[in-house]
Scaffold this motif. Structure first.
Motif, PDB file in Angstrom:
ATOM      1  N   TYR A 202       0.819  -1.207   0.000  1.00 25.42           N
ATOM      2  CA  TYR A 202       0.000   0.000   0.000  1.00 25.42           C
ATOM      3  C   TYR A 202       0.858   1.264   0.000  1.00 25.42           C
ATOM      4  O   TYR A 202       0.333   2.359   0.218  1.00 25.42           O
ATOM      5  N   ASP A 203       2.166   1.112  -0.218  1.00 25.24           N
ATOM      6  CA  ASP A 203       3.022   2.291  -0.337  1.00 25.24           C
ATOM      7  C   ASP A 203       2.623   3.083  -1.572  1.00 25.24           C
ATOM      8  O   ASP A 203       2.161   2.526  -2.585  1.00 25.24           O
ATOM      9  N   ILE A 204       2.827   4.382  -1.519  1.00 22.69           N
ATOM     10  CA  ILE A 204       2.308   5.238  -2.586  1.00 22.69           C
ATOM     11  C   ILE A 204       3.314   6.340  -2.911  1.00 22.69           C
ATOM     12  O   ILE A 204       4.102   6.759  -2.037  1.00 22.69           O
ATOM     13  N   ILE A 205       3.317   6.774  -4.163  1.00 17.07           N
ATOM     14  CA  ILE A 205       4.145   7.885  -4.650  1.00 17.07           C
ATOM     15  C   ILE A 205       3.217   8.956  -5.197  1.00 17.07           C
ATOM     16  O   ILE A 205       2.326   8.661  -6.000  1.00 17.07           O
ATOM     17  N   THR A 206       3.410  10.187  -4.760  1.00 19.34           N
ATOM     18  CA  THR A 206       2.596  11.306  -5.234  1.00 19.34           C
ATOM     19  C   THR A 206       3.504  12.324  -5.917  1.00 19.34           C
ATOM     20  O   THR A 206       4.611  12.611  -5.444  1.00 19.34           O
ATOM     21  N   VAL A 207       3.018  12.871  -7.045  1.00 16.67           N
ATOM     22  CA  VAL A 207       3.787  13.819  -7.853  1.00 16.67           C
ATOM     23  C   VAL A 207       2.936  15.073  -8.043  1.00 16.67           C
ATOM     24  O   VAL A 207       1.754  14.987  -8.393  1.00 16.67           O
ATOM     25  N   ALA A 208       3.559  16.256  -7.828  1.00 15.22           N
ATOM     26  CA  ALA A 208       2.853  17.533  -7.946  1.00 15.22           C
ATOM     27  C   ALA A 208       3.328  18.288  -9.187  1.00 15.22           C
ATOM     28  O   ALA A 208       4.310  17.925  -9.839  1.00 15.22           O
TER      29      ALA A 208
END
Length: 932
Positions: A202-208
């Motif tokens: 459930y690890d996640i990467i977010t990009v802005a």
């Protein structure tokens, strides 16, 4: 049935805007091309456009995990569920607003849609979910404070991550859980562009948008997420007796000594005190790392904004595209830089990765570019780009295999009809292309431009081998090549003269003058021996020239209105002229008399633009046909102009046979005849009010009077629908239209049309098969041709023995030969029996060759030539590959045999040397003993 043309493919435009997708096998790319969807097969080098059309441009796509169902949503929020098996729209749904993202769950049971600040979860129809009603809503999430921009599913389809412009990413469970309800990931300072779950966690990467990338680690394993199966029932009302009993029991249970309480507290864990002894571990996220991906790009481009992102969970490859045209490849979760490349100066609108993470698809909406990059080998798998501006002209090659297009961007492109790809681009012109023409031998193509030059391009060697110029600068408006391919003529737009050059020498042979207005159209006679030239002008005249023999001597025919276009009949005896009053006039070249007059203004049709102050009916009075083309047999005319309609006329009867509507895309202007009354107010049309436009920098631009800052070349109005050029294929099987949408190809779909001729009562498929059983091959073939079913004719032909082919062909009547040649061409293109069909071709042309050389048989002969050339190219490539492979194997065998021979020789020499050494040692020993 002769004109049952159906839309078959869209060339000239590979990408407009919206999402890019890879199919589950990773071999094909799905692209949004306006209001249509194109599939590019990268393995077989083919492109195909789905025969579906939306009322507005598609912007959002996603494909189900099994690759059968495609969901496409257009600008107005209308969603189409498309079956890629039947290539039809199965269901429609209106969201009544712009949707920014749609994603299928990995198990294929659900799909989620982002709209406004909400996210909707629907059940996906199919055997996985057990639901067969489309668009059944299951959940709605309202947690975002601004527009939602992206979403992603966890690997087990239990969690949903939704990014928003409010700089936060919300995590939602699809089903209610005991230890998790909702979680918000912040820590960004700009809107979220992409959020991606890791594989099997459930690890996640977010990009802005500003390039900030956060890596988040989940505190629990996926197996620790417990669904809330049982709902606690509400307590029932109890009687007074039960209340009294409960009170007594509770009082007794609370009577505990202080020592027992302290002992119980010591046994309890701290976590149990906080969460309860029976509650599982709750789901939390903690930020592991924070990276700034735009640092590599902003060294050169300070204002670069991250516009798109894609992530491959298996290979952990993150690809980000920027507004400067650069894209960066990182390896997650440490964000190690792999590549940093730039493809153009336009922003990258969409990025996609295939299932292995080897191929990257990049789309630039500004220039209509689509490319697939293999980052490991640093090579292009596919690189396609349409014309940056509208196409202005189109031309078929003599055999119908190639298409040449010219655009307002000054480029000439050559397209392969079979594959649908552009294989060469010529950019020597410095201004817009106005006309284009193929030579009769298809060895070169000629283009005219407003830069005052006419250029000839070699189709075989791909080079500009001749450039023709006039004595004084002039804008060239039209061009024509004679049937022999020796002369080229061009007409001026600002200087009213016609220039004639020699292809071989490049010299200017003649300057033909006589017109008193801009030359609008030129056409040479198709005959190889006749060099008659027809020209029309805005001076309301049609002039017939024989410039090569008589110079400026000509015959003038007065027209009712300004001439717009001219084209020759394939028989070379008639010429058709389109005039500004909407009429089409046909003249006999030898007698200079009018043969037919077609009134086509009402057939043309006209939509009402948003800026028009008059109705569509009144606007029609100023419209006319601007492009004409004869069919391959010369009996019909194809006409188009400033409208969305293309008309086919019967020349002899002067009747409209069929009308084609090339588009229903309301993202363009002048498609509808009426303006929506909701947009009409006492102050004018609301559609003319410019909306606030958000730029890459995040600022909102509102154009004010007197303000010069900003991109003055940016389009603020919608393009109008136009048919700029039409061309019939020499084979008669298809025609092409250069329009605002792109290059549309319409082909005959003979498989779904039952069109018999000379049919009688006893002629049936059963009778044909019975004749085959009785070995009455001539009767079976004759009946099959009368039924006119391609599959049945091909079946009968393949049942005839080779030794009987010559006798059957010689016994056939002349009326069946043309149809037989078309069937042989189609069979040659699809069947594996190559030598057998070549045997049919040899005997047919040998026996009936002198009888089928007329103009009506030319389409069949050209179709046959097209198939023969295509099969020759395929076999020649295979033979070359086998030839060089065999040469390599033989050379490798020789090298290995020589090496083995050398090894044996060396071994023999070593054995000989050892024997001599031993003998020499014995002699030395003997000598030593004798000395002793």
């Amino acid at each position: 049935m002769k004109f049952s043309y159906k839309f078959s493919n869209l060339l000239g435009t590979v990408y407009r805007k919206g999402d890019l997708l890879f199919t589950p096998d990773g071999n094909s790319v799905i692209s949004c091309v306006g209001n249509r969807i194109s599939l590019f097969d990268l393995r077989n080098n083919r492109s195909n456009t789905l025969p579906i059309e939306s009322r507005y441009n598609y912007v959002t796509l996603d494909l189900s995990p099994n690759g059968c169902t495609l969901i496409a949503i257009n600008e107005e929020g209308e969603a189409h569920m498309i079956s890629l098996i039947s290539q039809t729209i199965v269901h429609r749904y209106r969201f009544k607003g712009k949707c920014r993202a749609v994603r299928f769950s990995p198990d294929g049971k659900h799909f989620a849609v982002c709209k406004d600040n909400n996210a909707f979860v629907f059940k996906a129809p199919g055997p996985f979910s057990g639901e067969y009603n489309a668009f059944v809503m299951e959940r709605v999430f309202h947690g975002a404070y601004d527009e939602t921009t992206c979403l992603d599913w966890s690997f087990d389809s239990k969690l949903l991550a939704i990014g928003s412009k409010d700089m936060a990413t919300k995590i939602y469970p699809l089903e209610k859980c005991k230890n998790f309800r909702i979680y918000s990931l912040g820590n960004h300072t700009d809107g979220i562009v992409g959020c991606f779950f890791e594989k099997d966690t459930y690890d996640i990467i977010t990009v802005a948008r500003n390039g900030q990338t956060c890596v988040w680690e989940c505190t629990i394993d996926p197996s620790d997420l417990h669904p809330l199966d049982d709902i606690v029932p509400s307590k029932k009302k109890k009687t007074t007796e039960e209340d009294e009993e409960d009170d007594i029991d509770i009082t007794k249970s609370l009577e505990k000594s202080q020592a027992e309480t302290e002992e119980a507290l010591k046994k309890m864990d701290i976590n149990d005190i906080e969460t309860g002894s029976k509650e599982p571990n709750k789901l939390f996220y903690k930020r592991v790392a924070k990276h700034y991906l735009s640092d590599e790009v902003r060294k050169d481009q300070k204002d670069a904004i991250l516009t798109s992102a894609a992530y491959n969970k298996a290979s952990k490859i993150l690809v980000t595209g920027f507004s400067s045209g650069a894209f960066v490849i990182h390896e997650a979760p440490d964000m190690n830089l792999i590549h940093s490349l730039s493809i153009s100066d336009q922003k990258i609108s969409s990025v996609a990765l295939n299932h292995t993470g080897d191929w990257i698809a990049l789309g630039c909406s500004g220039i209509g570019q689509l490319l697939v990059w293999e980052w490991q080998s640093e090579t292009y798998v596919m690189k396609q780009q349409g014309h940056a501006n509208n196409m202005s002209c189109v031309a078929y090659s003599g055999d119908g295999q190639l298409l040449a297009t010219g655009g307002h961007d000054g480029k000439v492109k050559l397209w392969n009809i079979g594959s649908g790809f552009c294989f060469v681009t010529f950019s020597e012109h410095s201004s817009a292309i106005t006309a284009i023409s193929f030579s009769g031998n298809k060895k070169f193509v000629v283009s005219a431009s407003l830069d005052g030059t006419v250029r000839a391009y070699d189709v075989i060697r791909y080079r500009n081998f001749k450039t023709f110029t006039s004595p004084r600068p002039v804008q060239i408006s039209c061009v024509a090549v004679d049937g022999s391919g020796e002369f080229v003529a061009a007409g001026g737009q600002d200087v009213f003269e016609i220039y004639l050059w020699s292809i071989k020498t490049g010299r200017l042979l003649e300057i033909v003058s006589g017109h008193e207005g801009p030359v609008a159209g030129l056409a040479f006679s198709p005959s190889m021996t006749n060099t008659t030239l027809a020209s029309v002008s805005w001076d309301k005249t049609l002039r017939i020239w024989d410039a090569i023999e008589k110079g400026s001597a000509h015959e003038t025919i007065e027209l009712i209105a300004d001439g717009v276009n001219v084209t020759f009949n394939p028989n070379g005896l008639e010429v058709a002229v389109a005039t500004l009053d909407g009429q089409i006039s046909v003249f006999n070249v030898k007698t200079a008399t009018q043969v037919v007059a077609i009134e086509g203004r009402n057939d043309l049709g006209s939509g009402r633009s948003e800026s028009d102050l008059i109705t569509a009916k009144k606007n029609l009075e100023a419209k006319s046909f601007t492009t004409l083309c004869y069919s391959a047999d010369g009996e019909y005319l194809l006409a188009g102009g400033q409208s969305k309609n293309v008309c086919i006329y019967n020349v002899k009867e002067a009747l409209l046979v069929k009308k084609f509507e090339i588009t229903q895309n309301r993202s363009m202007d002048a498609v509808d005849d009426f303006i929506n009354r909701r947009k009409l107010t006492e102050f004018g049309n609301l559609a003319l009010i410019e909306e606030r436009e958000e730029r890459e920098g995040g600022n909102v631009m509102l154009k004010l009077p007197g303000v010069r800052k900003g991109d003055m070349s940016s389009r603020s109005i919608k393009p109008e629908v136009r048919v700029l050029s039409l061309q019939f294929s020499p084979t008669g099987q298809q025609w092409a239209a250069a329009t605002t949408e792109g290059l549309l190809i319409y082909s005959l779909n003979t498989g779904l049309v039952f069109d018999p001729w000379d049919l009688q009562i006893g002629i049936t498929p059963m009778a044909v098969k019975q004749a085959l059983k009785e070995e009455d091959y001539l009767n079976a073939l004759t009946m099959a041709i009368k039924i006119n079913e391609s599959s049945l004719i091909q079946e009968v032909m393949e049942m005839i023995p080779v030794k009987d082919v010559q006798l059957i062909v010689s016994s056939l009547q002349e009326q069946f030969i043309e149809r037989l040649l078309l069937i042989i061409a189609s069979g040659l293109d699809s069947s594996r029996h190559l030598e057998y069909y070549l045997y049919w071709i040899q005997h047919t042309l040998t026996i009936h060759g002198p009888k089928i050389s007329g103009q009506k048989s030319m389409p069949a002969l050209l179709a046959l030539e097209k198939c023969l050339v295509r099969r020759y190219e395929q076999i020649s490539k295979l033979c070359d590959y086998n030839k060089y492979s065999l040469q390599y194997i033989t050379m490798l065998g020789k090298v290995q045999s020589e090496k083995q021979a050398n090894d044996i020789k060396m071994a023999d020499e070593s054995d000989t040397d050892s024997d001599s050494m031993e003998a020499h040692g014995e002699i030395e020993n003997v000598t030593t003993l004798e000395d002793l």
